[in-house]
Scaffold this active site. Structure first.
Site, mmCIF file in Angstrom:
data_model
loop_
_atom_site.group_PDB
_atom_site.id
_atom_site.type_symbol
_atom_site.label_atom_id
_atom_site.label_comp_id
_atom_site.label_asym_id
_atom_site.label_seq_id
_atom_site.Cartn_x
_atom_site.Cartn_y
_atom_site.Cartn_z
ATOM 1 N N TYR A 246 39.269 33.003 43.106
ATOM 2 C CA TYR A 246 37.908 32.998 42.539
ATOM 3 C C TYR A 246 37.450 31.589 42.151
ATOM 4 O O TYR A 246 38.219 30.633 42.246
ATOM 5 C CB TYR A 246 37.737 34.014 41.412
ATOM 6 C CG TYR A 246 38.600 33.948 40.167
ATOM 7 C CD1 TYR A 246 39.196 32.793 39.705
ATOM 8 C CD2 TYR A 246 38.785 35.112 39.423
ATOM 9 C CE1 TYR A 246 39.945 32.782 38.536
ATOM 10 C CE2 TYR A 246 39.544 35.113 38.257
ATOM 11 C CZ TYR A 246 40.117 33.945 37.818
ATOM 12 O OH TYR A 246 40.856 33.928 36.684
ATOM 13 N N GLU A 247 36.198 31.498 41.789
ATOM 14 C CA GLU A 247 35.552 30.208 41.464
ATOM 15 C C GLU A 247 35.567 29.269 42.675
ATOM 16 O O GLU A 247 35.724 28.065 42.551
ATOM 17 C CB GLU A 247 36.255 29.588 40.251
ATOM 18 C CG GLU A 247 35.386 28.717 39.364
ATOM 19 C CD GLU A 247 33.980 29.240 39.171
ATOM 20 O OE1 GLU A 247 33.822 30.344 38.622
ATOM 21 O OE2 GLU A 247 33.035 28.538 39.574
ATOM 22 N N GLY A 248 35.393 29.856 43.862
ATOM 23 C CA GLY A 248 35.496 29.108 45.126
ATOM 24 C C GLY A 248 36.946 29.120 45.569
ATOM 25 O O GLY A 248 37.805 28.580 44.877
ATOM 26 N N ARG B 133 35.523 25.314 37.098
ATOM 27 C CA ARG B 133 36.679 24.990 37.952
ATOM 28 C C ARG B 133 37.795 24.337 37.143
ATOM 29 O O ARG B 133 38.976 24.577 37.395
ATOM 30 C CB ARG B 133 36.222 24.125 39.133
ATOM 31 C CG ARG B 133 35.372 24.958 40.064
ATOM 32 C CD ARG B 133 34.835 24.248 41.281
ATOM 33 N NE ARG B 133 34.215 25.250 42.144
ATOM 34 C CZ ARG B 133 33.556 25.002 43.263
ATOM 35 N NH1 ARG B 133 33.425 23.757 43.679
ATOM 36 N NH2 ARG B 133 33.034 25.981 43.970
ATOM 37 N N GLN C 50 37.453 24.520 47.916
ATOM 38 C CA GLN C 50 37.716 23.296 47.133
ATOM 39 C C GLN C 50 38.103 22.138 48.063
ATOM 40 O O GLN C 50 37.672 21.000 47.885
ATOM 41 C CB GLN C 50 38.874 23.489 46.129
ATOM 42 C CG GLN C 50 38.730 24.681 45.219
ATOM 43 C CD GLN C 50 37.481 24.658 44.375
ATOM 44 O OE1 GLN C 50 37.094 23.614 43.855
ATOM 45 N NE2 GLN C 50 36.828 25.798 44.261
#
Ligand SMILES: Cc1cc2nc3c(=O)[nH]c(=O)nc-3n(C[C@H](O)[C@H](O)[C@H](O)COP(=O)(O)OP(=O)(O)OC[C@H]3O[C@@H](n4cnc5c(N)ncnc54)[C@H](O)[C@@H]3O)c2cc1C
Length: 604
Positions: A440-442, A298, A447
């Site tokens: 992406y990446e959550g 992140r 978040q």
């Protein structure tokens, strides 16, 4: 055909300021694990990474965008020049800066590697996806793999012999990773047959390395549903003996941006012959293993946003100094007045200062965060505090930087006018490349939920209290500052709004108004990010103000420090007051998005 040229720009003076004047990286150097590093080495690396990135990666950025990746007979080919760049990158050693010396790395502070990452990402985001993800996958193997796996896979990945990917997403399992259905079937020899399809896999196939190590989340037959039942497997494109491993590329996606980064559909075990190894020795540890490394991933996405936004701003700035259009507002009645560079128009100046303050503020946030990671290593007695601040700040960096990157790129296009919309200039590519960072990446909502649902209450609220105490101490120390006292008062007010809104969330959690929490979460993340950035910009301005007082007229640093003062003032005057306004909106408990019936959105 014209020669490809580099368009990447970075303000290395700002990097030096943030590292050495604001966050005092020199405190770490020469100590503990950083014993071999001094300020001169750090500065040399900065200059050399910049020089390498602008020579090797920058010229390939537009080429990669125009040509993208292609799939032929089950093999993905990257754009021209990428293979040579990969080799050059690992020869130069820029990926091994923060890797421990015992693994063949250079043992630098993580902060230096992060700053290098910003430069490499800014020069060519799509290219940087391949080594970035490889490092993430290698880190998981080095942290959780058996010694044998570290040697067979991890070492080769850390040194660019093989690459790596992270395979979480499936058609029905995106944000909801726990609904993954890829199967792992135990084999008598202790390995597993992997069967399933993963989609959207960055670097899922390429022609840069001889082998690709996929880290695949999958479930054994007897494992429970949900994330808890997932295990993580090492699945090579080829097996360690070099034979093919029944991993087929089902296709590559045609995307809005980062076109030179292949995004593949991967079919594992179509012929029942895909062999995987469990990472480590215990099943059902997959999510924990991924989670431990997730902070780094992140942070990496936050850096991607910063990198692209920064170069968009600096390119727009250069254009604004050059492009002449219209006359000065001071001569608005005079039709014969000379054309001026657009940087003289108030609205263009506003856009430039808006971009500058956000970019520099996000860089300060990134460096503050990574310095906590590095300080935890040389101040073990305070490791709990430092790691707590990392946990708290990660969702801010990931989500705010990525949201802002897209906005800043759009502002950069607006600064250019029509030219910005054309491929002749780099900002339209930056804008397209930047959109994925918030997804992406959550996704950024994930978040925001992490921030309000987990991070605010982590360790009984101790992390957020320590954060508020730090900001409070800064406000108290500077509230009579001769230049910035009004701005500092704005920061104080913003922090009060953060505290009262955090209390409101608690009330909603406990008072049966749970549905309001996700509705307000993104706004709260934005508030907290803006208060943090406002604080760090003011902190920088106070430092700059002091530093300037000792400089003679005409010293080149005077302009730099003046810029720091204006960036902070602008942000405090124009952004910090919106924190309280957003808190007031949240307090209204506005529910229209929840209440509107589905069929009232549109009658089609
Ligand atoms: C270019 C690219 C590269 C990628 N690289 C990788 C990779 O290397 N490896 C990998 O595994 N994946 C990768 N992904 C996948 C990426 O991580 C997912 O796209 C992302 O997690 C979102 O999942 P989704 O697309 O299924 O969207 P969905 O999960 O369907 O979400 C759609 C919308 O609904 C919202 N939403 C979903 N669930 C909830 C909820 N519970 N509460 C509130 N809102 C919700 C989301 O915030 C979003 O706005 C990549 C994707 C792209 C486009």
């Amino acid at each position: 055909m014209s020669q490809p040229i580099n368009r990447y720009k970075a303000d290395l003076r700002d990097f030096r300021f943030v590292l050495f004047e604001q966050f005092q990286m020199q405190d770490l150097l020469g100590k503990g694990p950083f014993a071999n590093w001094g300020r001169e080495e750090v500065e040399t690396v900065l200059d050399e990474v910049y020089s390498w990135a602008t020579k090797v990666l920058g010229p390939l950025n537009a080429v990669g965008d125009a040509q993208g990746c292609r799939l032929e007979n089950g093999q993905v080919y990257t754009p021209p020049g990428f293979k040579e760049a990969w080799k050059s990158l690992f020869d130069a050693g820029w990926r091994s800066l923060a890797i421990e010396e015992k693994h063949g790395g250079q043992g630098s502070p993580f902060t230096l590697a992060t700053v290098a990452e910003e430069i490499m990402c800014g020069a060519n985001t799509a290219f940087n996806m391949y080594p970035g993800l490889t490092q993430g996958a290698a880190d998981i193997i080095m942290n959780f793999g058996t010694p044998e796996q570290q040697k067979t896979y991890g070492d080769k990945m850390l040194h660019g012999v093989w690459s790596g990917t992270m395979c979480l997403t499936e058609p029905q399992a995106g944000s909801d990773v726990g609904s993954a259905t890829t199967k792992a079937i135990r084999r008598p020899d202790g390995t597993y047959n992997i069967v399933g399809t993963k989609i959207f896999i960055s670097g899922g196939d390429q022609d840069l390395t001889d082998n690709i190590i996929h880290l695949v989340l999958a479930r054994t037959d007897d494992a429970p549903q949900g994330t808890k039942g997932l295990s993580l497997f090492i699945v090579g494109k080829k097996r360690p003996d070099g034979s093919p491993n029944d991993v087929a590329v089902g296709g590559i996606e045609h995307k809005m941006g980062i076109k030179a980064s292949s995004t593949a559909i991967l079919n594992f075990g179509e012929n029942g012959e895909c062999v995987g190894e469990l990472v480590g020795t215990e099943e059902q540890r997959g999510i924990q293993q991924m989670f431990v490394m997730m902070n780094y991933a992140r942070i990496g996405v936050g850096i991607q946003g910063l990198a692209v936004a920064s170069s968009a701003y600096l390119n727009a700035l250069e254009y604004a100094k050059d492009r002449r259009q219209g006359s000065s507002i001071k001569q608005w009645k005079d039709a014969t007045a000379p054309r001026v560079p657009i940087i003289e128009h108030p609205d263009v100046r506003r856009m430039l200062l808006d971009m500058k303050s956000r970019v520099e503020g996000i860089r300060a946030l990134a460096v503050k965060l990574t310095m906590h990671l590095d300080r935890a290593k040389i101040e073990p007695e305070k490791a709990d505090y430092h790691n707590g601040q990392v946990d708290l700040l990660v969702p801010l960096l990931k989500a705010y930087s990525s949201d802002q990157a897209f906005e800043i790129c759009a502002t950069a296009i607006q600064t250019y006018g029509g030219a910005g919309y054309l491929k002749d200039w780099p900002v339209e590519q930056y804008c397209r490349d930047a959109k994925i960072f918030s997804i992406y990446e959550g996704t950024n909502h994930i978040q925001a939920l992490d921030l309000v649902g987990r991070k605010l209450s982590q360790k009984g609220g101790a992390n957020v209290q320590a954060f508020a105490k730090e900001v409070g101490a800064f406000v108290a120390a500077n509230k009579e500052h001769p230049v910035f006292k009004d701005a500092i008062a704005q920061l104080g007010a913003a922090m009060e709004s953060i505290t009262s809104t955090a209390m409101r969330f608690l009330m909603w959690f406990n008072g049966g108004k749970m549905e309001l929490v996700p509705l307000a979460a993104n706004r709260f993340l934005e508030m907290m990010s803006e208060a943090t950035i406002g604080w760090l910009l003011l902190d920088a301005a106070v430092i700059a103000d002091k530093a300037m007082a000792g400089l003679p007229e005409g010293h080149p640093d005077r302009a730099f420090y003046t810029g720091k003062r204006y960036a902070a003032q602008y942000f405090a005057n124009n952004v910090l007051p919106t924190v309280a306004a957003k808190a007031a909106l949240i307090a209204k408990e506005e529910r229209t998005p929840i209440e509107i019936p589905d069929n009232a959105f549109a009658t089609i």
